[in-house]
Design a protein around this motif. Structure first.
Motif, PDB file in Angstrom:
ATOM      1  N   THR A 135      42.350  30.858  50.034  1.00 32.62           N
ATOM      2  CA  THR A 135      42.504  29.471  49.599  1.00 32.62           C
ATOM      3  C   THR A 135      43.976  29.101  49.473  1.00 32.62           C
ATOM      4  O   THR A 135      44.408  28.021  49.911  1.00 32.62           O
ATOM      5  N   GLY A 136      44.773  29.985  48.882  1.00 30.92           N
ATOM      6  CA  GLY A 136      46.198  29.723  48.734  1.00 30.92           C
ATOM      7  C   GLY A 136      46.898  29.578  50.063  1.00 30.92           C
ATOM      8  O   GLY A 136      47.733  28.667  50.256  1.00 30.92           O
TER       9      GLY A 136
ATOM     10  N   GLY B 278      48.280  21.545  43.405  1.00 31.08           N
ATOM     11  CA  GLY B 278      47.201  21.590  44.393  1.00 31.08           C
ATOM     12  C   GLY B 278      46.385  22.867  44.290  1.00 31.08           C
ATOM     13  O   GLY B 278      45.158  22.853  44.444  1.00 31.08           O
ATOM     14  N   SER B 279      47.049  23.983  43.999  1.00 26.34           N
ATOM     15  CA  SER B 279      46.354  25.264  43.862  1.00 26.34           C
ATOM     16  C   SER B 279      45.443  25.272  42.648  1.00 26.34           C
ATOM     17  O   SER B 279      44.300  25.762  42.706  1.00 26.34           O
ATOM     18  N   VAL B 280      45.921  24.748  41.521  1.00 23.70           N
ATOM     19  CA  VAL B 280      45.114  24.696  40.297  1.00 23.70           C
ATOM     20  C   VAL B 280      43.878  23.821  40.508  1.00 23.70           C
ATOM     21  O   VAL B 280      42.757  24.180  40.110  1.00 23.70           O
TER      22      VAL B 280
ATOM     23  N   ALA C 183      49.731  30.863  42.543  1.00 25.89           N
ATOM     24  CA  ALA C 183      49.090  29.875  41.675  1.00 25.89           C
ATOM     25  C   ALA C 183      47.570  29.940  41.781  1.00 25.89           C
ATOM     26  O   ALA C 183      46.859  29.789  40.776  1.00 25.89           O
ATOM     27  N   CYS C 184      47.035  30.174  42.974  1.00 27.67           N
ATOM     28  CA  CYS C 184      45.588  30.278  43.148  1.00 27.67           C
ATOM     29  C   CYS C 184      45.040  31.510  42.426  1.00 27.67           C
ATOM     30  O   CYS C 184      43.989  31.443  41.777  1.00 27.67           O
ATOM     31  N   LEU C 185      45.728  32.632  42.539  1.00 32.61           N
ATOM     32  CA  LEU C 185      45.295  33.848  41.855  1.00 32.61           C
ATOM     33  C   LEU C 185      45.323  33.663  40.341  1.00 32.61           C
ATOM     34  O   LEU C 185      44.388  34.051  39.628  1.00 32.61           O
ATOM     35  N   ALA C 186      46.405  33.038  39.837  1.00 33.06           N
ATOM     36  CA  ALA C 186      46.524  32.820  38.402  1.00 33.06           C
ATOM     37  C   ALA C 186      45.466  31.830  37.911  1.00 33.06           C
ATOM     38  O   ALA C 186      44.857  32.026  36.853  1.00 33.06           O
ATOM     39  N   ALA C 187      45.241  30.767  38.681  1.00 32.67           N
ATOM     40  CA  ALA C 187      44.268  29.753  38.273  1.00 32.67           C
ATOM     41  C   ALA C 187      42.850  30.320  38.256  1.00 32.67           C
ATOM     42  O   ALA C 187      42.077  30.065  37.322  1.00 32.67           O
ATOM     43  N   GLU C 188      42.498  31.094  39.272  1.00 29.22           N
ATOM     44  CA  GLU C 188      41.153  31.674  39.285  1.00 29.22           C
ATOM     45  C   GLU C 188      40.971  32.650  38.119  1.00 29.22           C
ATOM     46  O   GLU C 188      39.899  32.695  37.503  1.00 29.22           O
TER      47      GLU C 188
ATOM     48  N   MET D 234      41.277  25.632  42.860  1.00 25.52           N
ATOM     49  CA  MET D 234      40.473  26.674  42.228  1.00 25.52           C
ATOM     50  C   MET D 234      39.577  26.119  41.127  1.00 25.52           C
ATOM     51  O   MET D 234      38.429  26.550  40.979  1.00 25.52           O
ATOM     52  N   GLY D 235      40.091  25.175  40.351  1.00 25.51           N
ATOM     53  CA  GLY D 235      39.322  24.639  39.233  1.00 25.51           C
ATOM     54  C   GLY D 235      38.271  23.638  39.653  1.00 25.51           C
ATOM     55  O   GLY D 235      37.076  23.794  39.351  1.00 25.51           O
ATOM     56  N   VAL D 236      38.689  22.606  40.369  1.00 25.76           N
ATOM     57  CA  VAL D 236      37.775  21.532  40.764  1.00 25.76           C
ATOM     58  C   VAL D 236      37.018  21.878  42.045  1.00 25.76           C
ATOM     59  O   VAL D 236      35.850  21.517  42.204  1.00 25.76           O
TER      60      VAL D 236
END
Length: 273
Positions: free
Chosen positions: A79-80, A99-101, A53-58, A104-106
């Motif tokens: 981070t993930g 939480g991952s989104v 999710a962290c990789l996809a969100a970034e 990375m976003g906020v």
């Protein structure tokens, strides 16, 4: 000519973001190994969901900002893993993804990306899901009845050490228990050797103090982390916990507080960010 650029400023050219992040990944290996031993497949699903999710969100947020994608620096993977290690093994996967989104976003991209973020992105995600899903991140996320899930590890049938200590202190103050004798579950949870080795319940990254200590020492030896930071955090934690223990405010002494909970994870992998 005067060159002006954002931190971090390195005097050694071989010190790169990727090398530092790789050091952090190596430092987390002992704690992940213990987590796999204690929680089994729960660790795989939780960490896997957070990293993906962290990789996809970034990737998504970086593309939206029109910037160059730099997944190769491994910062999103770190981070993930840190976010996943801060979550209970039984937390629903949608919590890990949300939480991952947010992390990375906020916590990262909104500030301008790596090096510009004000806070540790993983902890931004952790704080958000803790506030948003308090019931699912609380006691039910740590404890499962042995009768309701036969394949669950034995450790998941017990409360976390700090939860037991908190409940005991509350019951003692309210008069629900008559004497100062600790209940059996708290006596088991307060033993130093299980706390050190990781034979207790908790989030994925807070069970084995020894594994986290080994990883933290590796970071300090590699100079990826400054030893003064974790030393200061651990010393302050020990001192305050010892004072509260002597005053009768907690059944755990300073050493038990260092070995139980996320003190080691926070000192070596969060405070040093």
């Amino acid at each position: 000519m005067l060159h002006v650029g954002p931190s971090p400023h390195f005097s050694e050219t071989e010190v790169t973001t990727r090398r530092m992040m790789l050091d952090v990944l190596i430092g987390l290996v002992p704690a992940i190994a213990v987590s796999l031993y204690v929680f089994g497949w729960h660790t795989v699903w939780q960490l896997g969901a957070c990293v993906v999710a962290c990789l996809a969100a970034e990737s998504l947020f970086t593309k939206m900002h029109g910037k160059r994608l730099a997944l190769g620096d491994l910062s999103a993977v770190v981070t993930g893993l840190l976010l996943g290690m801060s979550l209970p093994a039984l937390a629903p996967l949608h919590i890990a993804i949300i939480g991952s989104v947010v992390a990375m976003g906020v916590g990262k991209v909104v500030f301008g990306g790596l090096g510009y973020n004000l806070f540790n992105p993983a902890m931004v995600g952790r704080a958000f899901v803790m506030l948003s899903f308090a019931a699912q991140m609380g006691a039910p996320a740590f404890i499962v009845s042995a009768d309701s899930r036969a394949e669950a590890p034995d450790v998941l049938t017990r409360p976390t050490p700090l939860t037991s200590a908190k409940q005991y202190t509350s019951d003692l103050a309210s008069g629900k228990i008559d004497g100062p004798e600790m209940p059996d579950d708290l006596q088991v949870a307060s033993q130093r050797m299980p706390l050190l080795l990781g034979q207790v319940n908790g989030s994925l990254g807070e069970t084995s103090a020894l594994a986290l200590l080994l990883g933290g020492i590796f970071l300090c030896v590699r100079r990826t982390a400054s030893w003064e930071i974790p030393a200061g955090v651990l010393l302050a934690t020990w001192l305050l916990a010892e004072l509260f223990h002597l005053a009768g405010g907690t059944p755990f002494d300073g050493l038990q507080h260092l070995l139980g909970g996320a003190a080691m994870l926070g000192a070596f992998f969060i405070a040093t960010d």
